[in-house]
Write a protein that holds these residues in place. Structure first.
Motif, mmCIF file in Angstrom:
data_model
loop_
_atom_site.group_PDB
_atom_site.id
_atom_site.type_symbol
_atom_site.label_atom_id
_atom_site.label_comp_id
_atom_site.label_asym_id
_atom_site.label_seq_id
_atom_site.Cartn_x
_atom_site.Cartn_y
_atom_site.Cartn_z
ATOM 1 N N ARG A 130 0.833 -1.202 0.000
ATOM 2 C CA ARG A 130 0.000 0.000 0.000
ATOM 3 C C ARG A 130 0.872 1.259 0.000
ATOM 4 N N TYR A 131 0.476 2.207 -0.838
ATOM 5 C CA TYR A 131 1.152 3.499 -1.008
ATOM 6 C C TYR A 131 2.539 3.367 -1.645
ATOM 7 N N SER A 132 2.819 2.220 -2.252
ATOM 8 C CA SER A 132 4.067 2.094 -3.012
ATOM 9 C C SER A 132 3.874 2.660 -4.407
ATOM 10 N N ALA A 133 4.957 2.699 -5.176
ATOM 11 C CA ALA A 133 4.877 3.273 -6.524
ATOM 12 C C ALA A 133 3.936 2.470 -7.412
ATOM 13 N N MET A 134 4.051 1.132 -7.378
ATOM 14 C CA MET A 134 3.162 0.299 -8.190
ATOM 15 C C MET A 134 1.709 0.443 -7.749
ATOM 16 N N TRP A 135 1.497 0.613 -6.476
ATOM 17 C CA TRP A 135 0.133 0.788 -5.965
ATOM 18 C C TRP A 135 -0.474 2.071 -6.516
ATOM 19 N N TYR A 136 0.252 3.170 -6.465
ATOM 20 C CA TYR A 136 -0.255 4.451 -6.976
ATOM 21 C C TYR A 136 -0.444 4.414 -8.492
ATOM 22 N N ILE A 137 0.523 3.840 -9.211
ATOM 23 C CA ILE A 137 0.456 3.828 -10.681
ATOM 24 C C ILE A 137 -0.754 3.038 -11.156
ATOM 25 N N ASN A 138 -0.966 1.877 -10.573
ATOM 26 C CA ASN A 138 -2.054 1.026 -11.061
ATOM 27 C C ASN A 138 -3.419 1.555 -10.650
ATOM 28 N N TRP A 139 -3.541 2.074 -9.453
ATOM 29 C CA TRP A 139 -4.829 2.641 -9.058
ATOM 30 C C TRP A 139 -5.180 3.848 -9.916
ATOM 31 N N SER A 140 -4.225 4.746 -10.101
ATOM 32 C CA SER A 140 -4.508 5.946 -10.903
ATOM 33 C C SER A 140 -4.775 5.578 -12.359
ATOM 34 N N SER A 141 -3.987 4.664 -12.921
ATOM 35 C CA SER A 141 -4.189 4.278 -14.324
ATOM 36 C C SER A 141 -5.536 3.583 -14.514
ATOM 37 N N GLY A 142 -5.885 2.701 -13.597
ATOM 38 C CA GLY A 142 -7.156 1.995 -13.720
ATOM 39 C C GLY A 142 -8.348 2.919 -13.608
ATOM 40 N N ILE A 143 -8.316 3.832 -12.643
ATOM 41 C CA ILE A 143 -9.447 4.753 -12.459
ATOM 42 C C ILE A 143 -9.568 5.704 -13.640
ATOM 43 N N ILE A 144 -8.442 6.261 -14.084
ATOM 44 C CA ILE A 144 -8.484 7.170 -15.236
ATOM 45 C C ILE A 144 -8.969 6.427 -16.479
ATOM 46 N N GLY A 145 -8.536 5.186 -16.649
ATOM 47 C CA GLY A 145 -8.979 4.417 -17.809
ATOM 48 C C GLY A 145 -10.481 4.169 -17.806
ATOM 49 N N MET A 146 -11.041 3.843 -16.645
ATOM 50 C CA MET A 146 -12.486 3.617 -16.564
ATOM 51 C C MET A 146 -13.259 4.907 -16.798
ATOM 52 N N VAL A 147 -12.817 5.997 -16.184
ATOM 53 C CA VAL A 147 -13.496 7.288 -16.393
ATOM 54 C C VAL A 147 -13.412 7.701 -17.850
ATOM 55 N N LEU A 148 -12.252 7.522 -18.445
ATOM 56 C CA LEU A 148 -12.077 7.885 -19.853
ATOM 57 C C LEU A 148 -12.966 7.040 -20.748
ATOM 58 N N SER A 149 -13.088 5.758 -20.429
ATOM 59 C CA SER A 149 -13.956 4.893 -21.230
ATOM 60 C C SER A 149 -15.405 5.353 -21.168
ATOM 61 N N ILE A 150 -15.881 5.665 -19.975
ATOM 62 C CA ILE A 150 -17.272 6.118 -19.825
ATOM 63 C C ILE A 150 -17.503 7.416 -20.567
#
Length: 544
Positions: A501-521
């Protein structure tokens, strides 16, 4: 005197052989030579069995008898026990060897009967061929159209961000193929179910995956049929007196060719087809932008973004451009399937050759996409047609370009569409045969396998004839398939790999996944609103 002699003779004579003394000539016994006290306590002397100890030895304490082991329940009958021990040792030895050179993977026995996992002798070359054939195609020809909505700066920036974003999610999928030791996720849907649960994973991934397979095959029939018709017109020339085929008949010709190629049994068997498709894709993409750039900019070209009536329409155009760019990057629904065709051991995991082939393939993809997008927009600007740069080449340079080059370019497009049809149809073939094997617990007969493939091609042909305007929905369809490429792999990594939690991979994947879903919608909503606002020519059963 005689008594004394008797007394002397009663003393036992020490044997000479032992060396402790000798009898002199006078009959006297020479006493043994005593050693100094320091030598008596030396280890060599004290260990001698001939030295009489000064004090008697303390008797050894008898050992406590071992507690008898509880007898194990025999797994095998007693009469084969002599053979069981060597056999058990051999099994243990073999198991250790397998753990050293590889690992025991839990495989579904039905996988040996299905087209994707039937053969597992793939390598990095196969990976490059399949990835290149599935990663570039007719979607790339529409990229200059996205620049008319985004402009130079935002167009190049969005293309670059999308390229590296989807390359990162591709790396995630390759690593997740064997996320758990001994388990291989051979299909995208299997990985989605393992990450999100059987029900949620199926709901999230089934529709985009089926669209990316069946929908693209339908679009390939449309593009391939139109290209066949155009190729015939170029070869025949303007003075040709023969009656050409109709659009539906050209669709049928292309479908028949695709059915013949689809009889190849499994994914590894179409590696040569994918190689041909990859070579033709790179060749015709290069030919199109080189011919266009060599001809120079057309008269009256403009690079200003498309004018709109309101700011809302401008936002819709931007979303439309983003959807076109996202639609150009495809193939993520086939990554796990391609990797499933490779052998994998602990020392030689499958992700190593897979990633090696993907890097080569995407280097070539970048050499095709960027010149087409930038060069095509530089030549045609806002005057580029909705169908892309290939239509613009024939529209603006059809008269001053060699018919040989035009015909060759069109023929390469047809061949690439035929090759891409095979790899995108393979997941559908696999799904149809999986239903049969799981129900009957035996491999699918050859006649039934051929029947499944003919049936799928017939359905795709019917949809292509009934809905010939599907190519006009590229932005909307790109938004629907966008989570498969940009969002789902990030969430899968978080659920399965569980980064700190709060590591670099954690931040990158959460932000990328959320932005990708919002962008898709947003892209889907923008595409639907754009269709409602501007309208679309619904040409049911009227292919052109």
């Amino acid at each position: 005197m005689a008594g004394e002699v008797t007394e002397l003779n009663s003393i036992p004579t020490t044997p000479r052989a032992f060396g402790f003394g000798a009898v002199s000539g006078g009959g006297q016994i020479t006493p043994p030579i005593s050693a100094p006290p320091s030598q008596l306590h030396s280890p060599s002397l004290t260990r001698s069995p001939l030295l009489a100890p000064a004090t008697p030895k303390t008797p050894k304490t008898p050992m406590t008898p071992r507690t008898p082991r509880t007898p194990r329940t025999p797994r095998t009958p007693r009469f084969i026990t002599p053979l069981a021990s060597p056999m058990r040792k051999a099994i243990v030895t073999m198991r250790g060897y397998l753990e050293e050179v590889g690992h025991i993977t839990k495989l579904d026995p039905h996988d040996a009967w299905l087209p994707i996992t039937e053969s597992r002798n793939g390598n990095a070359y196969y990976s490059a061929f399949h990835t290149l054939s599935s990663g570039i195609g007719f979607q790339a020809l529409v990229l200059p159209l996205a620049f008319t909505f985004l402009g130079w700066t935002w167009g190049i920036l969005c293309l670059t961000v999308a390229f590296f974003w989807q390359l990162y999610t591709l790396w995630l999928l390759i690593q997740l193929h064997e996320a758990e030791p001994g388990t291989r996720y051979n299909r995208y849907l299997q990985l989605a179910k393992a990450a999100f649960g059987p029900k949620l994973g199926k709901c999230l991934a089934l529709l985009p995956i089926m669209y990316l397979s069946a929908g693209i095959c339908t679009a390939l029939i449309i593009i391939g049929g139109q290209s066949l018709k155009l190729f015939y017109e170029i070869v025949c020339g303007p003075t040709c007196s023969s009656k050409p085929l109709s659009a539906v008949e050209w669709y049928l010709v292309f479908t028949c060719l695709a059915v013949v190629l689809s009889q190849l049994p499994n994914l590894n068997s179409i590696a040569g087809v994918s190689l041909v498709g990859a070579v033709t894709a790179v060749t015709y993409c290069t030919l199109i932008w080189v011919i266009s750039v060599c001809k120079g900019r057309i008269t009256g070209v403009s690079y200003d973004t498309v004018k709109t009536k309101s700011e809302f329409d401008k936002v819709l155009n931007v979303l439309n451009g983003i959807g076109i760019i996202s639609f150009a990057f495809r193939g993520h629904n086939l990554v796990l399937e391609i990797q499933a065709t490779m052998p994998s051991t602990l020392k030689h995991p499958s992700h190593v050759p897979m990633w090696r082939g993907v890097k080569v393939a995407y280097f070539l993809i970048a050499l095709c996409l960027y010149p087409i997008a930038i060069g095509g927009f530089w030549v045609y600007g806002n005057m580029i047609p909705a169908n892309g740069i290939l239509t613009a080449l024939y529209q603006f340079h059809g008269q001053d370009t060699s018919r040989t080059l035009l015909g060759l370019t069109t023929l390469l497009v047809v061949i690439n569409c035929l090759s891409s049809f095979q790899i995108y149809a393979m997941p559908v073939f696999d799904s149809m045969e999986s239903g049969y094997t799981s129900k009957h617990n035996k491999p699918c007969p050859r006649w039934l396998r051929s029947g499944f493939r003919v049936f799928f091609a017939a359905v795709s042909f019917f949809i292509a004839v009934a809905f010939p305007f599907l190519s006009d929905l590229s932005a909307l369809l790109g938004g629907i398939a966008l989570p498969v490429t940009l969002a789902y792999p990030c969430f899968m990594w978080i659920v399965i790999k569980k980064p700190k939690r709060y590591s670099a991979m954690w931040y990158i994947n959460w932000s990328s996944g959320i932005i990708g879903m919002v962008l898709s919608i947003i892209v889907v909503i923008g595409g639907v609103w754009g269709l409602v606002d501007t309208g679309i020519k619904l040409r049911f059963f009227k292919p052109q």
